[in-house]
Structure formats: C-alpha cells, structure tokens
Design an enzyme around this catalytic site. Structure first.
Site, PDB file in Angstrom:
ATOM      1  N   GLY A   1      12.205   6.226   0.540  1.00 59.66           N
ATOM      2  CA  GLY A   1      12.297   5.188   1.576  1.00 59.66           C
ATOM      3  C   GLY A   1      13.291   5.591   2.648  1.00 59.66           C
ATOM      4  O   GLY A   1      13.977   4.752   3.242  1.00 59.66           O
TER       5      GLY A   1
ATOM      6  N   ASP B   1       9.243   9.498   2.356  1.00 62.90           N
ATOM      7  CA  ASP B   1       8.868   8.197   2.906  1.00 62.90           C
ATOM      8  C   ASP B   1       7.380   8.255   3.234  1.00 62.90           C
ATOM      9  O   ASP B   1       6.832   9.331   3.494  1.00 62.90           O
ATOM     10  CB  ASP B   1       9.670   7.856   4.174  1.00 62.90           C
ATOM     11  CG  ASP B   1       9.720   6.349   4.422  1.00 62.90           C
ATOM     12  OD1 ASP B   1      10.819   5.780   4.379  1.00 62.90           O
ATOM     13  OD2 ASP B   1       8.652   5.726   4.639  1.00 62.90           O
ATOM     14  N   ILE B   2       6.768   7.096   3.237  1.00 59.55           N
ATOM     15  CA  ILE B   2       5.353   7.034   3.616  1.00 59.55           C
ATOM     16  C   ILE B   2       5.219   7.173   5.133  1.00 59.55           C
ATOM     17  O   ILE B   2       4.196   7.602   5.645  1.00 59.55           O
ATOM     18  CB  ILE B   2       4.726   5.718   3.092  1.00 59.55           C
ATOM     19  CG1 ILE B   2       3.214   5.791   3.092  1.00 59.55           C
ATOM     20  CG2 ILE B   2       5.226   4.502   3.848  1.00 59.55           C
ATOM     21  CD1 ILE B   2       2.549   4.729   2.233  1.00 59.55           C
ATOM     22  N   ARG B   3       6.316   6.795   5.840  1.00 58.51           N
ATOM     23  CA  ARG B   3       6.328   6.923   7.305  1.00 58.51           C
ATOM     24  C   ARG B   3       7.059   8.201   7.694  1.00 58.51           C
ATOM     25  O   ARG B   3       7.905   8.681   6.925  1.00 58.51           O
ATOM     26  CB  ARG B   3       7.071   5.736   7.929  1.00 58.51           C
ATOM     27  CG  ARG B   3       6.386   4.405   7.726  1.00 58.51           C
ATOM     28  CD  ARG B   3       7.324   3.262   8.045  1.00 58.51           C
ATOM     29  NE  ARG B   3       8.467   3.246   7.140  1.00 58.51           N
ATOM     30  CZ  ARG B   3       9.453   2.365   7.195  1.00 58.51           C
ATOM     31  NH1 ARG B   3       9.462   1.457   8.129  1.00 58.51           N
ATOM     32  NH2 ARG B   3      10.450   2.404   6.331  1.00 58.51           N
TER      33      ARG B   3
ATOM     34  N   ASP C   1       3.260   8.534  -0.335  1.00 57.17           N
ATOM     35  CA  ASP C   1       3.363   7.215  -0.947  1.00 57.17           C
ATOM     36  C   ASP C   1       4.058   7.351  -2.293  1.00 57.17           C
ATOM     37  O   ASP C   1       3.714   8.241  -3.079  1.00 57.17           O
ATOM     38  CB  ASP C   1       1.922   6.691  -1.132  1.00 57.17           C
ATOM     39  CG  ASP C   1       1.871   5.239  -1.570  1.00 57.17           C
ATOM     40  OD1 ASP C   1       2.819   4.782  -2.235  1.00 57.17           O
ATOM     41  OD2 ASP C   1       0.867   4.580  -1.240  1.00 57.17           O
TER      42      ASP C   1
ATOM     43  N   TYR D   1       9.321 -10.444  -4.649  1.00 54.86           N
ATOM     44  CA  TYR D   1      10.338  -9.405  -4.429  1.00 54.86           C
ATOM     45  C   TYR D   1      11.500  -9.557  -5.414  1.00 54.86           C
ATOM     46  O   TYR D   1      11.956  -8.586  -6.019  1.00 54.86           O
ATOM     47  CB  TYR D   1      10.828  -9.519  -2.978  1.00 54.86           C
ATOM     48  CG  TYR D   1      11.958  -8.609  -2.590  1.00 54.86           C
ATOM     49  CD1 TYR D   1      11.754  -7.247  -2.383  1.00 54.86           C
ATOM     50  CD2 TYR D   1      13.236  -9.119  -2.384  1.00 54.86           C
ATOM     51  CE1 TYR D   1      12.802  -6.429  -1.996  1.00 54.86           C
ATOM     52  CE2 TYR D   1      14.282  -8.299  -1.988  1.00 54.86           C
ATOM     53  CZ  TYR D   1      14.053  -6.961  -1.797  1.00 54.86           C
ATOM     54  OH  TYR D   1      15.088  -6.148  -1.410  1.00 54.86           O
TER      55      TYR D   1
HETATM   56  N1  SER Z   1      17.502  -8.444   2.717  1.00 54.87           N
HETATM   57  C1  SER Z   1      16.469  -8.542   1.737  1.00 54.87           C
HETATM   58  C2  SER Z   1      15.352  -9.384   2.206  1.00 54.87           C
HETATM   59  O1  SER Z   1      15.593 -10.225   3.032  1.00 54.87           O
HETATM   60  C3  SER Z   1      16.989  -9.137   0.470  1.00 54.87           C
HETATM   61  O2  SER Z   1      17.418  -8.120  -0.324  1.00 54.87           O
HETATM   62  O3  SER Z   1      14.275  -9.252   1.728  1.00 54.87           O
END
Ligand code: SER
Length: 341
Positions: A10, A34-36, A53, A152
């Site tokens: 990343g 990175d993928i980009r 990827d 996430y």
């Molecule tokens: N800064 C991150 C987000 O907003 C949280 O780790 O997703």
C-alpha cells in the site's frame, strides 16, 4: 538485495508516502508494492516497486524471491469505502492480510530469522454502543468496547487476531519453524492528518479534507456534526510510532496491539483551527447519516499508556503544534507550489 530490506505494501497510500521518506532517510532498502503506480518522487526511494494486487498469488510468489526482514502492511480499503463495497473490503483487508502473513511467515522460515510484521490497525475496531456511551467512555483501553460496527473495523480487529495467531500459535504448532517466525505488532491509529496527502475512503477524512480545501481557497461541506469528537495524530507522529514500535526490543513488548494518540478534537474545533490558519475558509456542516453513524461508534479518546510504558511512545505533535507548525507551514507551501507550477 541486502537481507534487511523492508517491504511496504500500500506504498502509494497516505501513510506509505511519509513512511517511505522516513525509511529512505535511514538508508533502508525498500521494496514497495501497490495496486496503483507510485508517484515518481516516492518511487525513487525504493530499490524495487512491484505493482500488483495484494490478493494476486503472482505478487506473493515474486515477493518470496526477494529477501525482506521487516514488513509494513499498509494496503487496505478504509472505512467509508468499505461500507460501500463490504465484500471487496473483506477480500482486500482480510484475505490480503492473511496472504501476506503467510508469505512473510514463509520468508521468515527461509531466512531462519524472525520477521517483524507491522500492522496499522485503527480506532475503528471499537464500537461504542451509543452516543451517551461514547461521551462517558473517556480514554478507551485496548481491551474495551471491541464490538466494531463496520466492515473495516471488523476486518482490522480480526486481522489483529490473525497476526497474533501467526505470532504465537502457528509458531508452536509448526515444529519446522526453528528461528523463523513472525513477530507481529499492531498499532491502533486515530484519524491521521497529513499536510502532503489526502486519504481516500476514510471516515475521519473530514478533518484533512477541510484543511486541504481551505488551503486551496475552496469551500468545504463537512459530512459530520460539529460536536463529533475523535482522537487525531499528525502524520510525522504516526510514522514515528510505526518506526518506534518496529524497532522496540521484543522483550519490552508486553502485548501485540497498542493504542496510540496525540490529541482529541471535535469537528468544530478542527474547523476553528482551520479558520485560524486560513481566515477566508468557508466551512459548513451537512452531516451524512451513514458516515456520521460510523464515527459515532468510535471513541472520543484512547488510552495509550501501554505504548508509553513498553516502547517509550510520546507524541511530538500535540494539537497546537500540529496546526500551527506542521500543517500551517507545509500545507501553505504545498499549495503555493501547486499554484505556481
Ligand atoms: N482513518 C480511518 C478511516 O477513517 C480509520 O482508521 O477509515
């Protein structure tokens, strides 16, 4: 390739830019993925850039032909974007991490030495059940409120556990392991503020977005309520925390996952700081219910006493210094440069 090369995944992202500059200053050999594509001013610090990827087996095969001794696994889909495409977020954030843990574990075995694996986790692992609970919780410890309400947050929390699994249990279960094992270390970051880059798809993005908009003379509509409060940290502190934890002696670490923070501020206070720096700024509040709901479950403050105790963590950029020194100088310089190009 020297055996102590550092792998950064990343690398093209927000943390990647600053981390690579800091690693380069230390004379470290850097392998970036990175993928980009990597911007040329960052790529020039890397001995090798592998575009691909994190889910691609060919990338992992290629990595196994390099010798790396430390990993910063930054590749991830951030919280707001993850809510828009949860299955993709799970693939990148969880399966991508699992593959890299496996690849790094194999590399550790090939080298016959431990590999330090640094994982940036997040305040998103916490899930405060209500606004009242958020306001009353105070400085949240690593083992409290671990009920994330976003994809996430769930991804990050599970990856912390996966890392622990590789660090502890897999090592014991695998008799061939010898000296090669994964030394997994994770940091739970608050919202990050960089003068040089903008995050993409995060929920704490309102703070950096408001600053960068003001610096360019653009109006900004903030997607959370003015009273929304979470912890923050300036990017130089975030990078320093990653490097300090990476360099800490294993015997000093009493846990694998650490909170770190610098200061807490409400969106209104960030707007006021922004206005002080850029008096012509125009900031209005127009909360987006979905993004507001995410940030309402994140703590107002973090207890980072374990990081202070075990590896000497102290933020160097409290709120005033973050705005009046780091951001004031660098954001102005950045956009002056853009305008004069
Ligand atoms: N800064 C991150 C987000 O907003 C949280 O780790 O997703």
């Amino acid at each position: 390739m020297p055996t102590d090369a550092v792998l950064v995944t990343g690398a093209s992202g927000e943390i990647g830019h600053s981390l690579i500059e800091a690693l380069a200053e230390r004379g470290v050999t850097i392998i970036a993925t990175d993928i980009r594509p990597l911007p040329p001013h960052i790529a020039r610090y890397c001995s090798e850039v592998l575009k691909g990827d994190i889910l691609d087996p060919l990338l992992h095969e290629a990595l196994l032909h390099r010798r790396f001794g430390q990993v910063f696994h930054l590749a991830a889909i951030l919280s707001s974007q993850a809510e828009r495409e949860p299955e993709r977020a799970h693939q990148v954030n969880v399966e991508g991490t699992l593959r890299l843990l496996q690849t790094s574990h194999r590399m550790a075995k090939l080298r016959g030495e431990p590999i330090v694996f640094l994982f940036p986790s997040s305040i998103a692992v916490y899930g405060l059940p209500s606004l009242e609970a958020k306001r009353c919780a105070g400085r949240v410890r690593e083992d409290e409120y671990l009920r994330p309400m976003t994809m996430y947050g769930a991804n990050k929390l599970y990856c912390e556990l996966l890392g622990l699994y590789y660090a502890r249990f897999y090592r014991r279960l695998d008799p061939d392991d010898g000296a090669g094992w994964l030394d997994f270390r994770a940091l739970r970051f608050p919202g990050l503020l960089s003068a040089f880059t903008l995050p993409t798809g995060g929920t704490s993005d309102y703070a950096p977005e408001m600053l960068h908009a003001a610096a360019q003379g653009q109006p900004y509509r903030c997607f959370v309520r003015p009273d929304t409060t979470i912890p923050f940290m300036a990017m130089p502190d975030a990078v320093r925390a990653l490097l300090l934890l990476a360099e800490a002696a294993p015997s000093a670490l009493q846990q694998h996952v650490y909170n770190v923070t610098a200061f807490s501020a409400s969106a209104e206070e960030i707007a006021a700081e922004t206005h002080q720096l850029f008096p012509n700024s125009s900031i209005t509040f127009d909360p987006d219910p979905r993004r507001q709901a995410i940030v309402d479950t994140w703590p107002e403050d973090l207890d980072d006493s374990a990081a202070r105790r075990d590896w000497g963590w102290r933020p160097e950029y409290p709120r005033h210094r973050t705005f009046q020194e780091y951001l004031a100088v660098n954001i102005r310089r950045r956009y002056q440069k853009t305008y004069s190009l």
